[in-house]
Design a protein around this motif. Sequence first.
Motif, PDB file in Angstrom:
ATOM      1  N   GLY A   1       0.818  -1.205   0.000  1.00  0.00           N
ATOM      2  CA  GLY A   1       0.000   0.000   0.000  1.00  0.00           C
ATOM      3  C   GLY A   1       0.852   1.256   0.000  1.00  0.00           C
ATOM      4  O   GLY A   1       0.559   2.218  -0.709  1.00  0.00           O
ATOM      5  N   LYS A   2       1.897   1.238   0.792  1.00  0.00           N
ATOM      6  CA  LYS A   2       2.806   2.390   0.835  1.00  0.00           C
ATOM      7  C   LYS A   2       3.511   2.581  -0.515  1.00  0.00           C
ATOM      8  O   LYS A   2       3.686   3.699  -0.979  1.00  0.00           O
ATOM      9  CB  LYS A   2       3.845   2.217   1.952  1.00  0.00           C
ATOM     10  CG  LYS A   2       3.251   2.022   3.324  1.00  0.00           C
ATOM     11  CD  LYS A   2       2.619   3.293   3.837  1.00  0.00           C
ATOM     12  CE  LYS A   2       2.174   3.070   5.280  1.00  0.00           C
ATOM     13  NZ  LYS A   2       1.422   4.172   5.799  1.00  0.00           N
ATOM     14  N   ILE A   3       3.921   1.482  -1.126  1.00  0.00           N
ATOM     15  CA  ILE A   3       4.585   1.551  -2.440  1.00  0.00           C
ATOM     16  C   ILE A   3       3.633   2.140  -3.474  1.00  0.00           C
ATOM     17  O   ILE A   3       4.007   3.028  -4.247  1.00  0.00           O
ATOM     18  CB  ILE A   3       5.084   0.152  -2.869  1.00  0.00           C
ATOM     19  CG1 ILE A   3       6.233  -0.293  -1.967  1.00  0.00           C
ATOM     20  CG2 ILE A   3       5.492   0.142  -4.339  1.00  0.00           C
ATOM     21  CD1 ILE A   3       6.584  -1.775  -2.097  1.00  0.00           C
TER      22      ILE A   3
ATOM     23  N   PHE B   1       3.844   5.656  -5.523  1.00  0.00           N
ATOM     24  CA  PHE B   1       3.792   5.677  -6.989  1.00  0.00           C
ATOM     25  C   PHE B   1       2.737   6.664  -7.487  1.00  0.00           C
ATOM     26  O   PHE B   1       3.004   7.477  -8.379  1.00  0.00           O
ATOM     27  CB  PHE B   1       3.497   4.267  -7.526  1.00  0.00           C
ATOM     28  CG  PHE B   1       3.205   4.237  -8.987  1.00  0.00           C
ATOM     29  CD1 PHE B   1       4.241   4.302  -9.909  1.00  0.00           C
ATOM     30  CD2 PHE B   1       1.907   4.156  -9.451  1.00  0.00           C
ATOM     31  CE1 PHE B   1       3.980   4.293 -11.273  1.00  0.00           C
ATOM     32  CE2 PHE B   1       1.631   4.143 -10.805  1.00  0.00           C
ATOM     33  CZ  PHE B   1       2.679   4.213 -11.721  1.00  0.00           C
ATOM     34  N   VAL B   2       1.537   6.606  -6.911  1.00  0.00           N
ATOM     35  CA  VAL B   2       0.456   7.506  -7.328  1.00  0.00           C
ATOM     36  C   VAL B   2       0.841   8.952  -7.057  1.00  0.00           C
ATOM     37  O   VAL B   2       0.617   9.836  -7.892  1.00  0.00           O
ATOM     38  CB  VAL B   2      -0.870   7.119  -6.625  1.00  0.00           C
ATOM     39  CG1 VAL B   2      -1.927   8.194  -6.821  1.00  0.00           C
ATOM     40  CG2 VAL B   2      -1.372   5.780  -7.148  1.00  0.00           C
ATOM     41  N   GLN B   3       1.471   9.200  -5.917  1.00  0.00           N
ATOM     42  CA  GLN B   3       1.890  10.565  -5.597  1.00  0.00           C
ATOM     43  C   GLN B   3       2.936  11.061  -6.595  1.00  0.00           C
ATOM     44  O   GLN B   3       2.871  12.196  -7.059  1.00  0.00           O
ATOM     45  CB  GLN B   3       2.436  10.630  -4.179  1.00  0.00           C
ATOM     46  CG  GLN B   3       2.790  12.034  -3.740  1.00  0.00           C
ATOM     47  CD  GLN B   3       3.189  12.081  -2.284  1.00  0.00           C
ATOM     48  OE1 GLN B   3       3.716  11.117  -1.733  1.00  0.00           O
ATOM     49  NE2 GLN B   3       2.939  13.208  -1.645  1.00  0.00           N
ATOM     50  N   ARG B   4       3.901  10.209  -6.952  1.00  0.00           N
ATOM     51  CA  ARG B   4       4.958  10.606  -7.891  1.00  0.00           C
ATOM     52  C   ARG B   4       4.442  10.816  -9.305  1.00  0.00           C
ATOM     53  O   ARG B   4       4.929  11.675 -10.020  1.00  0.00           O
ATOM     54  CB  ARG B   4       6.069   9.552  -7.913  1.00  0.00           C
ATOM     55  CG  ARG B   4       6.990   9.587  -6.737  1.00  0.00           C
ATOM     56  CD  ARG B   4       8.268   8.755  -6.941  1.00  0.00           C
ATOM     57  NE  ARG B   4       8.167   7.680  -7.912  1.00  0.00           N
ATOM     58  CZ  ARG B   4       7.889   6.404  -7.632  1.00  0.00           C
ATOM     59  NH1 ARG B   4       7.669   6.041  -6.394  1.00  0.00           N
ATOM     60  NH2 ARG B   4       7.839   5.499  -8.584  1.00  0.00           N
TER      61      ARG B   4
ATOM     62  N   LEU C   1      -4.032  11.523  -0.168  1.00  0.00           N
ATOM     63  CA  LEU C   1      -3.857  11.749  -1.600  1.00  0.00           C
ATOM     64  C   LEU C   1      -5.183  11.825  -2.340  1.00  0.00           C
ATOM     65  O   LEU C   1      -6.153  11.183  -1.967  1.00  0.00           O
ATOM     66  CB  LEU C   1      -3.033  10.619  -2.223  1.00  0.00           C
ATOM     67  CG  LEU C   1      -1.619  10.414  -1.724  1.00  0.00           C
ATOM     68  CD1 LEU C   1      -1.023   9.161  -2.356  1.00  0.00           C
ATOM     69  CD2 LEU C   1      -0.779  11.633  -2.063  1.00  0.00           C
ATOM     70  N   ARG C   2      -5.158  12.598  -3.407  1.00  0.00           N
ATOM     71  CA  ARG C   2      -6.219  12.613  -4.405  1.00  0.00           C
ATOM     72  C   ARG C   2      -5.512  12.498  -5.748  1.00  0.00           C
ATOM     73  O   ARG C   2      -4.419  13.010  -5.923  1.00  0.00           O
ATOM     74  CB  ARG C   2      -7.046  13.893  -4.321  1.00  0.00           C
ATOM     75  CG  ARG C   2      -7.846  13.959  -3.000  1.00  0.00           C
ATOM     76  CD  ARG C   2      -8.796  15.124  -2.947  1.00  0.00           C
ATOM     77  NE  ARG C   2      -9.829  15.093  -3.965  1.00  0.00           N
ATOM     78  CZ  ARG C   2     -10.938  14.367  -3.922  1.00  0.00           C
ATOM     79  NH1 ARG C   2     -11.163  13.578  -2.896  1.00  0.00           N
ATOM     80  NH2 ARG C   2     -11.826  14.434  -4.882  1.00  0.00           N
ATOM     81  N   SER C   3      -6.144  11.818  -6.673  1.00  0.00           N
ATOM     82  CA  SER C   3      -5.521  11.616  -7.974  1.00  0.00           C
ATOM     83  C   SER C   3      -6.603  11.453  -9.031  1.00  0.00           C
ATOM     84  O   SER C   3      -7.793  11.599  -8.743  1.00  0.00           O
ATOM     85  CB  SER C   3      -4.598  10.389  -7.932  1.00  0.00           C
ATOM     86  OG  SER C   3      -3.780  10.361  -9.086  1.00  0.00           O
TER      87      SER C   3
ATOM     88  N   ALA D   1      -8.480   4.366  -8.814  1.00  0.00           N
ATOM     89  CA  ALA D   1      -9.035   3.013  -8.949  1.00  0.00           C
ATOM     90  C   ALA D   1      -7.916   1.974  -8.870  1.00  0.00           C
ATOM     91  O   ALA D   1      -8.072   0.926  -8.229  1.00  0.00           O
ATOM     92  CB  ALA D   1      -9.800   2.884 -10.263  1.00  0.00           C
ATOM     93  N   PHE D   2      -6.793   2.258  -9.503  1.00  0.00           N
ATOM     94  CA  PHE D   2      -5.625   1.368  -9.460  1.00  0.00           C
ATOM     95  C   PHE D   2      -5.162   1.169  -8.014  1.00  0.00           C
ATOM     96  O   PHE D   2      -5.046   0.046  -7.529  1.00  0.00           O
ATOM     97  CB  PHE D   2      -4.511   1.963 -10.318  1.00  0.00           C
ATOM     98  CG  PHE D   2      -3.158   1.350 -10.124  1.00  0.00           C
ATOM     99  CD1 PHE D   2      -2.859   0.099 -10.635  1.00  0.00           C
ATOM    100  CD2 PHE D   2      -2.161   2.039  -9.443  1.00  0.00           C
ATOM    101  CE1 PHE D   2      -1.602  -0.465 -10.467  1.00  0.00           C
ATOM    102  CE2 PHE D   2      -0.902   1.487  -9.265  1.00  0.00           C
ATOM    103  CZ  PHE D   2      -0.622   0.230  -9.777  1.00  0.00           C
ATOM    104  N   ALA D   3      -4.911   2.275  -7.318  1.00  0.00           N
ATOM    105  CA  ALA D   3      -4.414   2.194  -5.937  1.00  0.00           C
ATOM    106  C   ALA D   3      -5.433   1.515  -5.025  1.00  0.00           C
ATOM    107  O   ALA D   3      -5.086   0.599  -4.267  1.00  0.00           O
ATOM    108  CB  ALA D   3      -4.086   3.588  -5.416  1.00  0.00           C
ATOM    109  N   ASN D   4      -6.685   1.936  -5.105  1.00  0.00           N
ATOM    110  CA  ASN D   4      -7.700   1.382  -4.216  1.00  0.00           C
ATOM    111  C   ASN D   4      -7.952  -0.097  -4.494  1.00  0.00           C
ATOM    112  O   ASN D   4      -8.229  -0.869  -3.576  1.00  0.00           O
ATOM    113  CB  ASN D   4      -8.987   2.200  -4.325  1.00  0.00           C
ATOM    114  CG  ASN D   4      -8.779   3.621  -3.848  1.00  0.00           C
ATOM    115  OD1 ASN D   4      -7.903   3.902  -3.036  1.00  0.00           O
ATOM    116  ND2 ASN D   4      -9.575   4.539  -4.361  1.00  0.00           N
ATOM    117  N   GLY D   5      -7.842  -0.495  -5.745  1.00  0.00           N
ATOM    118  CA  GLY D   5      -7.966  -1.908  -6.073  1.00  0.00           C
ATOM    119  C   GLY D   5      -6.840  -2.727  -5.470  1.00  0.00           C
ATOM    120  O   GLY D   5      -7.064  -3.824  -4.937  1.00  0.00           O
TER     121      GLY D   5
END
Length: 131
Positions: A48-50, A54-57, A71-73, A79-83
């Motif tokens: 989850g941290k990884i 990634f989403v933040q970067r 975070l918001r994206s 959807a990718f991160a939450n999945g």
Amino acid sequence: MQGNTEFIARFVTDLKYESIPQEVVDRAKRQILDVLGVALAGSTQPVGKIVANFVQRTGGTPDCTVWGTKLRSSAPQAAFANGIFSHATDYDDMWLPGAHPTGVTFPATLAGAEAVHPSGPQLLAAQGAAY
């Protein structure tokens, strides 16, 4: 004669909340709560941290919530991160018949919903169609 793809597309586009049996609505609500719980736990796991990093970067428009983070994206990124968060602890929902698609369908459904702001019943109908 209508093919399978056309049949499914018509079912999804025509589905209305009012036509969904109450038992299905209740089950969808329970599955949504389940996936949110396991995803919040998953957001704290090493993977989850990884993924959050990634989403933040990689950025994206801040349209959608990345669960368990500040975070918001963009919808695809959220959807990718939450999945991934939904599967990080491997506590998928299991209902008869034996399937557990909520960890895949709800992150996408909610990310899409954050863009159009549906009512609660509309969100449940969309999740029902996705499921």
